[in-house]
Design a protein around this motif. Structure first.
Motif, PDB file in Angstrom:
ATOM      1  N   GLY A 253     -28.114 -42.311  20.948  1.00 56.38           N
ATOM      2  CA  GLY A 253     -27.396 -41.907  22.048  1.00 56.38           C
ATOM      3  C   GLY A 253     -26.793 -40.344  22.087  1.00 56.38           C
ATOM      4  N   ALA A 254     -25.581 -40.381  22.498  1.00 59.57           N
ATOM      5  CA  ALA A 254     -24.717 -39.171  22.442  1.00 59.57           C
ATOM      6  C   ALA A 254     -24.390 -38.495  20.969  1.00 59.57           C
ATOM      7  N   ALA A 255     -24.431 -39.624  20.211  1.00 62.64           N
ATOM      8  CA  ALA A 255     -23.955 -39.121  18.600  1.00 62.64           C
ATOM      9  C   ALA A 255     -25.025 -38.471  18.301  1.00 62.64           C
ATOM     10  N   GLN A 256     -26.367 -38.268  18.510  1.00 67.46           N
ATOM     11  CA  GLN A 256     -27.180 -37.572  17.844  1.00 67.46           C
ATOM     12  C   GLN A 256     -26.726 -36.071  18.512  1.00 67.46           C
ATOM     13  N   ASN A 257     -26.137 -35.659  19.558  1.00 73.42           N
ATOM     14  CA  ASN A 257     -25.865 -34.305  19.807  1.00 73.42           C
ATOM     15  C   ASN A 257     -24.832 -33.775  19.350  1.00 73.42           C
ATOM     16  N   LEU A 258     -24.340 -34.427  18.150  1.00 80.40           N
ATOM     17  CA  LEU A 258     -23.004 -33.535  17.492  1.00 80.40           C
ATOM     18  C   LEU A 258     -23.550 -32.538  17.117  1.00 80.40           C
ATOM     19  N   SER A 259     -22.723 -31.183  17.269  1.00 89.43           N
ATOM     20  CA  SER A 259     -23.310 -29.997  16.911  1.00 89.43           C
ATOM     21  C   SER A 259     -22.344 -29.135  16.132  1.00 89.43           C
ATOM     22  N   PRO A 260     -23.032 -28.113  15.779  1.00 93.30           N
ATOM     23  CA  PRO A 260     -21.579 -27.067  14.920  1.00 93.30           C
ATOM     24  C   PRO A 260     -20.557 -26.815  15.918  1.00 93.30           C
ATOM     25  N   ALA A 261     -20.808 -26.783  17.208  1.00 92.71           N
ATOM     26  CA  ALA A 261     -19.685 -26.260  17.959  1.00 92.71           C
ATOM     27  C   ALA A 261     -18.624 -27.496  18.125  1.00 92.71           C
ATOM     28  N   ASP A 262     -18.821 -28.644  17.559  1.00 87.94           N
ATOM     29  CA  ASP A 262     -17.957 -29.701  17.764  1.00 87.94           C
ATOM     30  C   ASP A 262     -17.005 -29.635  16.470  1.00 87.94           C
ATOM     31  N   ILE A 263     -17.316 -28.726  15.320  1.00 90.19           N
ATOM     32  CA  ILE A 263     -16.505 -28.493  14.143  1.00 90.19           C
ATOM     33  C   ILE A 263     -15.651 -27.813  14.188  1.00 90.19           C
ATOM     34  N   ASP A 264     -14.422 -28.170  14.017  1.00 86.44           N
ATOM     35  CA  ASP A 264     -12.890 -27.249  14.377  1.00 86.44           C
ATOM     36  C   ASP A 264     -12.837 -26.573  12.997  1.00 86.44           C
ATOM     37  N   PRO A 265     -13.139 -25.187  12.678  1.00 85.64           N
ATOM     38  CA  PRO A 265     -12.769 -24.688  11.077  1.00 85.64           C
ATOM     39  C   PRO A 265     -11.283 -25.143  10.878  1.00 85.64           C
ATOM     40  N   ALA A 266     -10.167 -24.831  11.633  1.00 89.65           N
ATOM     41  CA  ALA A 266      -8.882 -25.226  11.339  1.00 89.65           C
ATOM     42  C   ALA A 266      -8.676 -26.714  10.837  1.00 89.65           C
ATOM     43  N   ALA A 267      -9.135 -27.640  11.420  1.00 83.89           N
ATOM     44  CA  ALA A 267      -9.060 -28.928  11.195  1.00 83.89           C
ATOM     45  C   ALA A 267      -9.666 -29.252   9.754  1.00 83.89           C
ATOM     46  N   ILE A 268     -10.977 -28.595   9.572  1.00 91.20           N
ATOM     47  CA  ILE A 268     -11.692 -28.884   8.286  1.00 91.20           C
ATOM     48  C   ILE A 268     -10.916 -28.243   7.183  1.00 91.20           C
ATOM     49  N   ALA A 269     -10.369 -27.131   7.200  1.00 91.94           N
ATOM     50  CA  ALA A 269      -9.833 -26.448   6.311  1.00 91.94           C
ATOM     51  C   ALA A 269      -8.370 -27.007   5.861  1.00 91.94           C
ATOM     52  N   ALA A 270      -7.831 -27.673   6.761  1.00 95.91           N
ATOM     53  CA  ALA A 270      -6.580 -28.287   6.831  1.00 95.91           C
ATOM     54  C   ALA A 270      -6.656 -29.769   6.182  1.00 95.91           C
TER      55      ALA A 270
ATOM     56  N   ALA B 173     -26.721 -32.276  14.240  1.00 96.35           N
ATOM     57  CA  ALA B 173     -25.887 -32.885  13.340  1.00 96.35           C
ATOM     58  C   ALA B 173     -25.770 -32.634  12.038  1.00 96.35           C
ATOM     59  N   LYS B 174     -26.847 -32.179  11.320  1.00 99.53           N
ATOM     60  CA  LYS B 174     -27.244 -31.676  10.018  1.00 99.53           C
ATOM     61  C   LYS B 174     -26.725 -30.382   9.995  1.00 99.53           C
ATOM     62  N   ASP B 175     -26.867 -29.577  11.101  1.00101.70           N
ATOM     63  CA  ASP B 175     -26.174 -28.048  11.119  1.00101.70           C
ATOM     64  C   ASP B 175     -24.569 -28.255  10.982  1.00101.70           C
ATOM     65  N   ALA B 176     -24.355 -29.120  11.673  1.00100.60           N
ATOM     66  CA  ALA B 176     -22.742 -29.558  11.777  1.00100.60           C
ATOM     67  C   ALA B 176     -22.224 -29.903  10.576  1.00100.60           C
ATOM     68  N   PHE B 177     -23.003 -30.735   9.872  1.00102.24           N
ATOM     69  CA  PHE B 177     -22.668 -30.935   8.288  1.00102.24           C
ATOM     70  C   PHE B 177     -22.649 -29.880   7.420  1.00102.24           C
ATOM     71  N   VAL B 178     -23.587 -29.083   7.424  1.00101.55           N
ATOM     72  CA  VAL B 178     -23.714 -28.014   6.605  1.00101.55           C
ATOM     73  C   VAL B 178     -22.481 -26.975   6.881  1.00101.55           C
ATOM     74  N   LYS B 179     -22.272 -26.828   8.174  1.00106.49           N
ATOM     75  CA  LYS B 179     -20.979 -25.833   8.726  1.00106.49           C
ATOM     76  C   LYS B 179     -19.627 -26.314   7.841  1.00106.49           C
ATOM     77  N   ALA B 180     -19.636 -27.609   8.353  1.00102.81           N
ATOM     78  CA  ALA B 180     -18.305 -28.209   7.685  1.00102.81           C
ATOM     79  C   ALA B 180     -17.956 -28.272   6.217  1.00102.81           C
ATOM     80  N   ALA B 181     -19.078 -28.279   5.578  1.00103.70           N
ATOM     81  CA  ALA B 181     -19.086 -28.315   3.988  1.00103.70           C
ATOM     82  C   ALA B 181     -18.578 -26.777   3.725  1.00103.70           C
ATOM     83  N   ALA B 182     -19.477 -25.966   4.369  1.00108.91           N
ATOM     84  CA  ALA B 182     -19.147 -24.615   3.837  1.00108.91           C
ATOM     85  C   ALA B 182     -17.543 -24.168   4.103  1.00108.91           C
ATOM     86  N   ILE B 183     -16.843 -24.425   5.306  1.00110.73           N
ATOM     87  CA  ILE B 183     -15.775 -24.241   5.664  1.00110.73           C
ATOM     88  C   ILE B 183     -14.786 -24.767   4.687  1.00110.73           C
TER      89      ILE B 183
END
Length: 333
Positions: free
Chosen positions: A134-151, A167-177
């Motif tokens: 459902g909606a879970a598959q639409n998690l995107s890089p835009a949902d990744i808050d760099p400040a929260a990840i870095a903290a 979601a895969k792209d969001a995963f990679v973005k979060a790991a890089a941050i």
């Protein structure tokens, strides 16, 4: 590296669990491989729900279960997962916030409904899952808050995120941050069938340094290295991962790192009721041990304790304070 606001931030598929106790005949009639997790569409979800008996409904999702477990230990936690602004989505958000987890992902106002997972629990405690993302598959890089990840000291990702492209792209973005902020990234392989779909990509995440900590069970480890030789697969994991933790059900767990190999026994239980969430809660305890810098053996014991609590009742969330349970058993909190 600045002080962390959160001990662990988890990113996962926000899924509402519908659990029912059933038998092997139900699985056979619906052609469900026992112990598997299958992705289904809305029509299949409707058909399964129609044939199910009385159910227990609660918020779920692998990484969400882990983060709720961490909160129960007393960790400072946050969660990122996509829901829809519908009734189930509102219940989901309330549940996770009530557990003490920061949850600020903006709900979707259009598109598919909040995701659901139909969990069939057989008398032997094994669970077979059918997931409508459902909606879970639409998690995107835009949902990744760099400040929260870095903290966040640790960012914890579930392997199931590798199914949807965004979601895969969001995963990679979060790991890089996270790595840019000198934080650590943990991954759970989630499911042997999931590993089978993305084996080469998971190995590259480990070997390329995208993830620092890897959680797996025996079946997932076997699938990852395509071998039934446990010791051989463990040797490979030690070479590929900075820190690898393999759960072995009643045999406990094995931790591999540059420092060596540590084995930790399982925690004794009175009765096995439902294995749903066992790995999720083990990861919660182990990560809590890492957060507290308690050492791998103590972290393994905390994981074993949390897993033992959750498999003695229906559902993948703890029913008692894990912090109090740890204190009662003389473990570090």
């Amino acid at each position: 590296m600045t002080d962390a606001k959160f001990d662990v931030l988890a990113i996962g598929n926000a899924i509402f669990d519908v659990l029912v106790q059933t038998d092997d005949g139900f699985l056979a009639r619906h052609e469900m491989p026992k112990g598997s997790m299958s992705l289904i569409d809305e029509a299949r979800a409707t058909a399964i729900y129609r044939d199910m008996g009385p159910a227990t409904e609660m918020s779920g999702g692998s990484a969400a279960n882990t983060i709720v477990g961490l909160a129960s230990f007393g960790a400072r936690t946050a969660y990122v997962g996509k829901i829809k602004d519908d009734q189930i989505g509102k219940m989901y958000a309330h549940d996770i916030r009530a557990a003490g987890v920061a949850f600020d992902t903006v709900p979707a106002t259009a598109g598919p409904a909040t995701g659901c997972c139909y969990v069939l629990v057989t008398p032997d405690g094994e669970r077979t899952m059918n997931t409508y993302l459902g909606a879970a598959q639409n998690l995107s890089p835009a949902d990744i808050d760099p400040a929260a990840i870095a903290a966040s000291r640790f960012v914890y990702l579930e392997g199931y995120l590798w199914d949807p492209k965004d979601a895969k792209d969001a995963f990679v973005k979060a790991a890089a941050i996270a790595h840019e902020a000198e934080r650590e990234v943990a991954l759970t392989l989630s499911d042997a069938f999931c590993v089978g779909r993305y084996r080469d990509e998971f190995l590259e995440l480990m070997r390329g340094g995208t993830v620092d900590v890897v959680f797996a069970n025996e079946a997932e480890l076997s699938s990852l290295y395509q071998t039934s030789d446990f010791d051989g697969a463990l040797k490979q994991l030690r070479e590929d991962a900075t820190l690898g933790i393999v759960t072995r059900s009643e045999k406990g767990c094995v931790v591999v790192s540059n420092d060596g190999v540590v084995s930790v026994p399982a925690f004794p239980i009175s009765k096995l009721v439902d294995t749903t969430g066992a790995g999720d809660l083990f990861a919660a305890g182990f990560l809590f041990g890492l957060v507290r810098q308690a050492g791998y053996e103590a972290a393994g014991k905390l994981g074993a304790l949390a897993a033992a609590e959750v498999i003695q009742h229906i559902g993948a969330r703890p029913q008692v304070s894990l912090k109090q349970l740890a204190e009662k058993n003389g473990l570090p909190v």
